[in-house]
Design a protein around this motif. Structure first.
Motif, PDB file in Angstrom:
ATOM      1  N   SER A  57       0.848  -1.201   0.000  1.00 60.90           N
ATOM      2  CA  SER A  57       0.000   0.000   0.000  1.00 60.90           C
ATOM      3  C   SER A  57       0.879   1.245   0.000  1.00 60.90           C
ATOM      4  O   SER A  57       1.827   1.350   0.797  1.00 60.90           O
ATOM      5  N   SER A 106      -3.502   0.019  -3.197  1.00 65.76           N
ATOM      6  CA  SER A 106      -2.850  -1.224  -2.786  1.00 65.76           C
ATOM      7  C   SER A 106      -2.650  -2.135  -3.982  1.00 65.76           C
ATOM      8  O   SER A 106      -3.586  -2.361  -4.769  1.00 65.76           O
ATOM      9  N   ARG A 126      -6.039   1.450   1.819  1.00 65.12           N
ATOM     10  CA  ARG A 126      -4.821   1.011   2.502  1.00 65.12           C
ATOM     11  C   ARG A 126      -5.089  -0.303   3.221  1.00 65.12           C
ATOM     12  O   ARG A 126      -5.906  -0.371   4.149  1.00 65.12           O
ATOM     13  N   THR A 174      -4.584  -3.264   5.753  1.00 64.39           N
ATOM     14  CA  THR A 174      -4.029  -3.309   7.109  1.00 64.39           C
ATOM     15  C   THR A 174      -3.848  -4.721   7.643  1.00 64.39           C
ATOM     16  O   THR A 174      -3.107  -4.933   8.604  1.00 64.39           O
ATOM     17  N   ILE A 175      -4.534  -5.701   7.039  1.00 60.63           N
ATOM     18  CA  ILE A 175      -4.472  -7.061   7.564  1.00 60.63           C
ATOM     19  C   ILE A 175      -4.853  -8.039   6.449  1.00 60.63           C
ATOM     20  O   ILE A 175      -5.654  -7.696   5.554  1.00 60.63           O
ATOM     21  N   SER A 191      -8.299  -0.206   5.928  1.00 63.21           N
ATOM     22  CA  SER A 191      -8.389   0.717   7.062  1.00 63.21           C
ATOM     23  C   SER A 191      -9.791   1.279   7.259  1.00 63.21           C
ATOM     24  O   SER A 191     -10.130   1.718   8.363  1.00 63.21           O
ATOM     25  N   PRO A 206     -12.556  -0.882  11.299  1.00 59.38           N
ATOM     26  CA  PRO A 206     -11.294  -1.504  10.883  1.00 59.38           C
ATOM     27  C   PRO A 206     -11.058  -2.820  11.617  1.00 59.38           C
ATOM     28  O   PRO A 206     -11.459  -2.973  12.783  1.00 59.38           O
ATOM     29  N   CYS A 252      -8.966  -5.790  13.484  1.00 57.08           N
ATOM     30  CA  CYS A 252      -7.778  -6.008  14.308  1.00 57.08           C
ATOM     31  C   CYS A 252      -7.350  -7.467  14.269  1.00 57.08           C
ATOM     32  O   CYS A 252      -6.256  -7.809  14.744  1.00 57.08           O
TER      33      CYS A 252
END
Length: 421
Positions: free
Chosen positions: A20, A32, A52, A54-55, A68, A91, A93
């Motif tokens: 990203s 990304s 973006r 994130t996981i 995100s 978002p 986790c």
């Protein structure tokens, strides 16, 4: 820029990589680049999209990427989208999957989502804070998706919970409520009896309970025998339900045998009857009846139960009942027993008031002796001594019950069948 890489579960050579970076037009928006590659660097597929990442998580059947803004995307092994663009409550986790079918996602706000990907089916959507953490000062320690497709949550206080889809509730796997059980070692709280469950891999129930905080050492305490007996019985039954929930056939069979032995020792006729009846096909309404439990034939469980129950001589009537059902077989028609020498089966305890098991004798309709069978009320049983060689000694005045079927006549009596001369 940020780069995320994950090795796909079930594969030793496939990777998914997400890079990203801010867009070149200085709009402060991220784009990304998503690629699936091999260990040698060969690219299977690639695509780019706004946002973006994130996981991410994945296996040989699908890969999932969280962004995100709470967006989640699921791809096939060829890069095809398996789900529409999903907008979650926030978002992510945590994102996890098992080797093939199930995907688990948890948002930063504590909302949990659980899907069966091949069928695009949501199995669970709920707030952890309003359920598992509602009356607890603990925190979430971790999550897991079992290979059987079960969602597992571990709390910071050592408690472990598994979600039951059929009951739609969380079930605790800790043995803490049964601390007086005979199957817990007082020094460690470990399930000592599970040591007999030998397997190349640790069975799921044992593994989760070994992870529990209950395994911390605590000093031995004096146990009231009545409380210990109650906790032991309740503990065994709870273990059977947990093995069913986790679909662990090995552990189910282990605890089932322990339960039958326990009830046999206690002479608990009512519970033994309930269990054995549940293993018999209800002929009146057998639609939807499954002859297996976790792949174990119910007939095999009933046969094992009868062998164990036979060790208690006061339960011989129960042994006879289910031995009879097993001898009838799937056709559910009356048939004679085979004569077997078995000291445990058919024996009558001298101190028991239970009568000896009935004998069953059958005769074909075409047999001329069958026409000589009669039903008559008699006075008490009398044995007549043989006066000469013409008339043999025989019992008289025995009550005879005739049961006729389409092709046979069965005589059921507590004694020898009485034949008319």
């Amino acid at each position: 820029s940020a780069t995320l890489t994950v090795l796909l579960r079930g594969s030793s050579t496939k990777f998914v990589e997400v890079q990203s970076r801010l867009s070149s037009d200085s709009s402060e928006e991220y784009r990304s680049l998503i690629r699936q590659t091999t260990e040698s660097g060969q690219e299977d597929w690639a695509l780019s999209m706004m946002g973006r990442a994130t996981i991410l998580a994945g296996n040989i059947c699908f890969s999932a990427i969280g962004f995100s803004d709470g967006t989640l995307i699921v791809f096939s092994p060829s890069g095809r989208r398996l789900f529409p663009l999903m907008k979650l409550s926030g978002p992510l986790c945590y994102l996890e999957c098992n080797n093939e079918t199930h995907l688990l996602a948890v948002t930063e706000e504590g909302h949990l989502y659980f899907w069966e990907v091949p069928h695009q089916k949501a199995l669970l959507s709920f707030s952890i804070r309003k359920t598992l953490l509602a009356n607890s000062s603990s925190s979430i320690e971790g999550f897991e998706v079992t290979e059987e497709g079960k969602c597992v949550v571990r709390l910071g206080n050592g408690e472990v919970y598994v979600y039951s889809e059929s009951l739609e509730v969380w079930v605790g796997v800790s043995s803490r409520p049964f601390k007086h059980s005979e199957f817990l070692e007082s020094s460690t709280g470990l399930l000592s009896s599970l040591s007999s469950c030998t397997s190349p891999t640790v069975p799921p129930l044992k593994r989760l309970q070994l992870d529990s905080q209950l395994n911390s050492r605590h000093p031995p305490i004096d146990i009231d025998p009545a409380a210990q007996a109650n906790d032991t019985s309740s503990h065994i039954q709870n273990q059977i339900h947990l093995a069913l929930l986790l679909q662990s056939s090995q552990e189910y069979l282990h605890w089932y045998r322990l339960l039958i032995r326990r009830l046999t020792t206690d002479g608990n006729t009512s519970q033994l009857t309930e269990i054995c009846d549940s293993l018999v096909n209800p002929q009146s309404s057998n639609q939807g009846w499954d002859p297996f439990i976790l792949g174990i034939p119910k007939k095999m469980l009933l046969e094992e139960s009868v062998k164990i129950i036979a060790n208690n001589r006061s339960l011989q009537r129960l042994v006879y009942k289910y031995h009879h059902i097993l001898s009838i077989g799937p056709k559910n028609v009356l048939a004679p027993f085979e004569t077997r020498a078995n000291s445990n089966f058919g024996a009558q305890d001298q101190n028991s008031t239970e009568p000896s098991p009935m004998k069953i004798v059958t005769a074909r309709r075409t047999d001329p002796i069958a026409s000589r069978l009669t039903t008559r009320p008699m006075s008490p049983l009398v044995h007549v001594n043989k006066a000469d060689d013409d008339e043999p000694s025989r019992p008289t005045n025995a009550s005879v019950n005739l049961q006729l079927s389409s092709d046979q006549i069965s005589v059921v009596d507590g004694f020898s069948p009485l034949l008319d001369s």
